[in-house]
Design a protein around this motif. Structure first.
Motif, PDB file in Angstrom:
ATOM      1  N   SER A 188       6.252 -26.558 -39.641  1.00 20.70           N
ATOM      2  CA  SER A 188       5.531 -28.208 -39.840  1.00 20.70           C
ATOM      3  C   SER A 188       4.641 -28.201 -38.878  1.00 20.70           C
ATOM      4  O   SER A 188       4.524 -27.747 -37.408  1.00 20.70           O
ATOM      5  CB  SER A 188       6.891 -28.877 -40.275  1.00 20.70           C
ATOM      6  N   VAL A 189       3.647 -29.191 -39.274  1.00 22.81           N
ATOM      7  CA  VAL A 189       3.249 -29.814 -38.191  1.00 22.81           C
ATOM      8  C   VAL A 189       2.664 -31.353 -38.619  1.00 22.81           C
ATOM      9  O   VAL A 189       2.628 -31.587 -40.221  1.00 22.81           O
ATOM     10  CB  VAL A 189       1.015 -28.835 -38.432  1.00 22.81           C
ATOM     11  N   MET A 239      14.030 -28.438 -39.494  1.00 23.36           N
ATOM     12  CA  MET A 239      14.340 -28.206 -40.742  1.00 23.36           C
ATOM     13  C   MET A 239      15.106 -26.998 -41.045  1.00 23.36           C
ATOM     14  O   MET A 239      15.414 -26.534 -39.507  1.00 23.36           O
ATOM     15  CB  MET A 239      12.690 -27.482 -41.436  1.00 23.36           C
ATOM     16  N   ALA A 240      15.981 -26.856 -42.307  1.00 25.35           N
ATOM     17  CA  ALA A 240      16.728 -25.948 -42.801  1.00 25.35           C
ATOM     18  C   ALA A 240      16.575 -24.802 -43.719  1.00 25.35           C
ATOM     19  O   ALA A 240      16.109 -25.781 -45.193  1.00 25.35           O
ATOM     20  CB  ALA A 240      17.972 -26.599 -41.647  1.00 25.35           C
ATOM     21  N   LYS A 241      17.529 -23.962 -43.397  1.00 22.77           N
ATOM     22  CA  LYS A 241      17.263 -23.576 -44.741  1.00 22.77           C
ATOM     23  C   LYS A 241      18.653 -24.245 -45.714  1.00 22.77           C
ATOM     24  O   LYS A 241      19.286 -23.547 -45.533  1.00 22.77           O
ATOM     25  CB  LYS A 241      17.327 -21.983 -44.892  1.00 22.77           C
ATOM     26  N   TRP A 300      15.032 -27.180 -46.344  1.00 25.52           N
ATOM     27  CA  TRP A 300      15.108 -28.641 -46.886  1.00 25.52           C
ATOM     28  C   TRP A 300      14.549 -29.180 -45.377  1.00 25.52           C
ATOM     29  O   TRP A 300      14.399 -28.830 -44.545  1.00 25.52           O
ATOM     30  CB  TRP A 300      16.404 -29.638 -46.083  1.00 25.52           C
ATOM     31  N   ALA A 301      13.650 -30.143 -45.426  1.00 23.91           N
ATOM     32  CA  ALA A 301      13.224 -30.792 -44.082  1.00 23.91           C
ATOM     33  C   ALA A 301      13.452 -32.332 -44.437  1.00 23.91           C
ATOM     34  O   ALA A 301      13.432 -33.283 -44.917  1.00 23.91           O
ATOM     35  CB  ALA A 301      11.071 -30.265 -43.994  1.00 23.91           C
ATOM     36  N   ASP A 358      12.321 -42.868 -42.847  1.00 27.91           N
ATOM     37  CA  ASP A 358      12.386 -42.153 -42.231  1.00 27.91           C
ATOM     38  C   ASP A 358      13.279 -40.924 -43.754  1.00 27.91           C
ATOM     39  O   ASP A 358      13.781 -41.921 -44.714  1.00 27.91           O
ATOM     40  CB  ASP A 358      13.632 -41.281 -40.872  1.00 27.91           C
ATOM     41  N   GLU A 359      12.795 -39.907 -44.039  1.00 29.60           N
ATOM     42  CA  GLU A 359      13.247 -39.437 -45.014  1.00 29.60           C
ATOM     43  C   GLU A 359      13.973 -38.012 -45.014  1.00 29.60           C
ATOM     44  O   GLU A 359      13.015 -37.047 -43.610  1.00 29.60           O
ATOM     45  CB  GLU A 359      11.869 -38.846 -45.841  1.00 29.60           C
ATOM     46  N   ILE A 360      14.015 -37.493 -45.785  1.00 29.65           N
ATOM     47  CA  ILE A 360      14.935 -35.773 -46.157  1.00 29.65           C
ATOM     48  C   ILE A 360      14.185 -35.744 -47.473  1.00 29.65           C
ATOM     49  O   ILE A 360      14.107 -36.029 -48.387  1.00 29.65           O
ATOM     50  CB  ILE A 360      16.454 -35.069 -46.053  1.00 29.65           C
ATOM     51  N   ASN A 361      13.850 -34.218 -47.475  1.00 30.03           N
ATOM     52  CA  ASN A 361      12.937 -34.080 -49.167  1.00 30.03           C
ATOM     53  C   ASN A 361      13.626 -32.414 -49.006  1.00 30.03           C
ATOM     54  O   ASN A 361      13.509 -31.455 -47.981  1.00 30.03           O
ATOM     55  CB  ASN A 361      11.308 -33.991 -48.617  1.00 30.03           C
TER      56      ASN A 361
END
Length: 374
Positions: free
Chosen positions: A171-172, A228-230, A238-239, A248-251
């Motif tokens: 991610s950037v 970020m995690a699998k 997931w990020a 703030d978000e989880i996607n």
């Protein structure tokens, strides 16, 4: 009649949307900590620990934002030499670290950092791979360099994850240019990228062949993803990302998906002004969870270890702002409960489950701590 209609609509919604998680905010009240563990210091003297990973022999590798890479084995901390120069300013520095899935065979280690490489002043996020030989980084290869450089000192990202098929995601952040970078697939920043392990572009990446597009992009419309995690059950990536003041978000990262920043947001700007009045819009992915107020999330891991029966199958996220670890209880991809852990521990930069099944947290000013259940 109205009651029956509502019941019908509820049943219809369940049948039609049953496999899709509804957006949840933290109107789910967070429970106070019930301490069932002790903390053990694994490595100290690290001002801003950022990334963590383990070699097969149990050595813990730790990146420190100022530009140092440490190896910890049997409680002894040594510094790995020949780390590339980093742009250590603001949120920039030495960032994440991850092993190749076949590290035991090829020895590759992947690192992201803020790099001054290229024309002009400032820096941007760079991904490299290298090997550790005789206590130094060697055979360093450039994998991806985001451009153009900017002197802005925030929103570099960055996390690294491999999926079940061996693709590399990183991610950037949008580097503070939120009205320019995140929605433009011809520009770096505000993106999650997917590459082959050697840096080449997978042929099925969503924007391959589009004129001018950055073909490494996998999803866009992100602000500053620092977790970020699998998912160990589904294999999905997931990020989470920092919102502005709120949101703030989880996607769940999807191919070619637009996550909306700054077209839609649940937050406002730091000066109180409105960024967007839209919280959702057709064609833009909804988060599976968002925080109001922001917790400033950093680091994320799924718990699969039997060492933590009450946490197993759920998600841990660090909070920089409120200085605790947050346990998010999951039902599929839906957040159903929240609890504080390690309250008032300090700015919690990262959380990782180690190969020994223990949870390790990286805390600014303290170093790396291991959570040992009672």
């Amino acid at each position: 009649m109205k009651k029956n209609t509502l019941q019908y609509l509820s049943v219809f919604s369940f049948l039609f949307f049953g496999c899709q998680a509804q957006v949840k905010s933290n109107d789910i009240p967070i429970k106070e900590e019930i301490k069932t563990y002790t903390l053990e210091t694994v490595a100290s003297g690290i001002a801003v620990p950022w990334g963590m990973t383990w070699l097969p022999d149990g050595t813990l590798l730790i990146t420190e934002k100022s530009g140092k890479l440490y190896a910890v084995k049997d409680s002894v901390k040594t510094e790995i030499k020949n780390v590339p120069k980093v742009y250590s300013r603001g949120q920039g520095g030495l960032l994440d670290i991850a092993l190749h899935p076949n590290y035991a065979k090829n020895g590759w280690i992947y690192i992201t950092y803020s790099s001054e490489e290229g024309e002009g002043n400032g820096a941007h996020t760079k991904l490299i791979r290298a090997k550790i030989i005789d206590g130094s980084l060697a055979q360093i290869e450039s994998i991806y360099l985001a451009t153009p450089k900017t002197t802005k000192a925030h929103h570099f990202g960055s996390r690294i994850v491999f999926d079940n098929d061996g693709y590399l995601y990183f991610s950037v952040g949008e580097r503070g240019d939120h009205f320019v970078n995140p929605q433009d697939i011809k520009r770096d920043g505000g993106k999650i990228y997917r590459l082959n392990d050697d840096g080449s572009i997978p042929k099925d990446n969503p924007f391959v062949g589009q004129a001018g597009a950055k073909e490494a992009i996998y999803s866009y419309g992100h602000r500053n993803p620092q977790g970020m995690a699998k998912n160990p059950v589904t294999g999905e990536i997931w990020a989470h990302e920092h919102g502005p003041q709120g949101g703030d978000e989880i996607n769940i990262v999807k191919k070619g998906a637009n996550y909306g920043w700054p077209v839609v947001t649940y937050g406002i700007d730091y000066d109180g002004t409105t960024i967007s009045t839209e919280k959702e819009k057709p064609g833009i992915e909804k988060p599976i969870f968002y925080w109001l107020p922001s917790i400033a999330p950093s680091g994320m891991t799924f718990v699969t270890s039997d060492r933590y029966p009450d946490w197993k199958g759920h998600l841990l996220v660090g909070s920089l702002k409120f200085q605790y670890l947050e346990l998010l209880k999951l039902k599929g991809s839906e957040v159903i409960d929240r609890q504080k852990i390690a309250t008032d521990i300090g700015r919690l930069r990262n959380v990782v489950q180690g190969p020994d099944g223990y949870i390790y947290i990286a805390v600014e000013g303290k170093g790396i701590l291991k959570i040992i259940p009672n």
